[in-house]
Scaffold this active site. Structure first.
Site, PDB file in Angstrom:
ATOM      1  N   LYS A   1       0.880  -1.180   0.000  1.00  7.28           N
ATOM      2  CA  LYS A   1       0.000   0.000   0.000  1.00  7.28           C
ATOM      3  C   LYS A   1       0.911   1.223   0.000  1.00  7.28           C
ATOM      4  O   LYS A   1       1.256   1.777   1.045  1.00  7.28           O
ATOM      5  CB  LYS A   1      -0.913  -0.023   1.234  1.00  7.28           C
ATOM      6  CG  LYS A   1      -2.320  -0.482   0.895  1.00  7.28           C
ATOM      7  CD  LYS A   1      -3.254  -0.438   2.077  1.00  7.28           C
ATOM      8  CE  LYS A   1      -4.035   0.843   2.155  1.00  7.28           C
ATOM      9  NZ  LYS A   1      -5.054   1.013   1.112  1.00  7.28           N
ATOM     10  N   LEU A   2       1.313   1.576  -1.203  1.00 12.49           N
ATOM     11  CA  LEU A   2       2.327   2.610  -1.398  1.00 12.49           C
ATOM     12  C   LEU A   2       1.637   3.934  -1.734  1.00 12.49           C
ATOM     13  O   LEU A   2       0.834   3.999  -2.671  1.00 12.49           O
ATOM     14  CB  LEU A   2       3.229   2.174  -2.568  1.00 12.49           C
ATOM     15  CG  LEU A   2       4.285   3.148  -3.049  1.00 12.49           C
ATOM     16  CD1 LEU A   2       5.339   3.373  -1.969  1.00 12.49           C
ATOM     17  CD2 LEU A   2       4.956   2.592  -4.312  1.00 12.49           C
TER      18      LEU A   2
END
Ligand code: PMP
Length: 295
Positions: free
Chosen positions: A152-153
């Protein structure tokens, strides 16, 4: 300190107004922060339980590791911080947002330091209670050879913002994106399921975020005797589908009314998605998910 305004920042609980970060943070310039979206629910007994805390904080730690970020909090410590945050803000039903962001580094070399903020607030269902009108996006999800899709960048959410803006500008509620091969992948911040002849179908892992809600819904469906197939499909296949829905921590289970000009023939209240939406709401309030004690 004000209620609902306390955040955790690098070891301290402080008023959000007193929180500062450097304008030289590498995350601000290049998007290499990692985060989570987590929900806490008031249980039937009246206490509060963070839904799948372990899975979320383990994903956060894996995300940081994949991005080569120094990050040494344990899952237990992160869970305890989250419960304390809820307590200090007097929240029972809440959305929790931890963010790991980088220290100062103007080059593209990995920054040597990282910071943790965690905040919580009361947040209604992200897509509301009504079924949503979805647009098949002209944007694709990132190629897994460009980005690790299980992370989850922060920077990857620029893709989600573009797709959401396009959908809203065209009068839709949400976007559905394909992967680089043209297979249906996921929403801007949700996984996708469709129903056909009493069975559920969802894109396989690989080119999508492995959603924690997706996994929960697959389990709940199978417990209820509903067959679920994880398989690729082209957007044209959706024109034969009976119903469809999104899953995600913020969106929970959100029914889809239509995709572009195709309206699903099965009424939402008669669909498998609706049945699972009801199950999910009970499930998140039923179990005691708190596996760690508050320090
Ligand atoms: N896909 C994307 C791109 C997301 O941002 C999210 C929200 N985290 C999801 C799927 C759903 O994941 P989860 O169920 O773990 O919230």
């Amino acid at each position: 300190m004000n209620r609902h305004k306390i955040i955790f920042h690098d070891g301290e609980f402080i008023n959000s107004r007193n929180s500062q970060c450097s304008i030289k943070s590498q995350t601000l310039h290049y998007g290499n922060g990692v985060f989570e979206g987590i929900r806490a629910y008031k249980t039937l007994e009246g206490s509060t339980a963070i839904f799948k805390a372990k899975a979320h904080f383990e994903r956060l730690k894996r995300s940081a590791e994949r991005m080569h970020m120094p990050f040494n909090y344990s899952t237990e410590e992160l869970t305890n911080i989250a419960y304390l945050l809820l307590e200090k803000n007097e929240l029972k039903d809440a959305y929790i947002r931890p963010l790991v962001f980088m220290g100062d580094e103007m080059s593209l070399a990995p920054a040597k330091t990282s910071h943790l903020v965690m905040m919580a607030w009361a947040w209604e269902k992200y897509l509301g209670d009504d079924t949503c009108r979805v647009m098949l996006s002209s944007y694709q999800r990132p190629n897994p050879k460009a980005f690790p899709m299980e992370v989850k960048l922060s920077g990857m959410y620029a893709n989600s913002i573009l797709a959401t803006q396009e959908a809203k500008q065209k009068g839709f509620d949400e976007a559905l994106l394909c992967d680089m091969n043209g297979f249906v992948a996921e929403g801007s911040g949700q996984n996708f399921f469709y129903e056909k002849d009493g069975k559920l179908y969802t894109p396989p892992l690989g080119n999508i975020l492995p959603g924690i809600t997706r996994a929960t819904i697959i389990d709940l469906a199978r417990e209820n005797g509903i067959e679920v197939f994880e398989q690729h499909c082209k957007p044209e296949t959706l024109q034969q589908a009976d119903s469809a829905f999104f899953t995600g921590t913020a969106s929970e289970v959100a029914g889809i009314k239509s995709i572009d000009d195709y309206h699903f023939p099965v009424h939402w209240e008669d669909s498998l998605g609706y049945q699972l939406q009801q199950e999910y709401q009970q499930h998140v309030r039923k179990e005691n998910f708190q596996t760690y004690t508050i320090i």
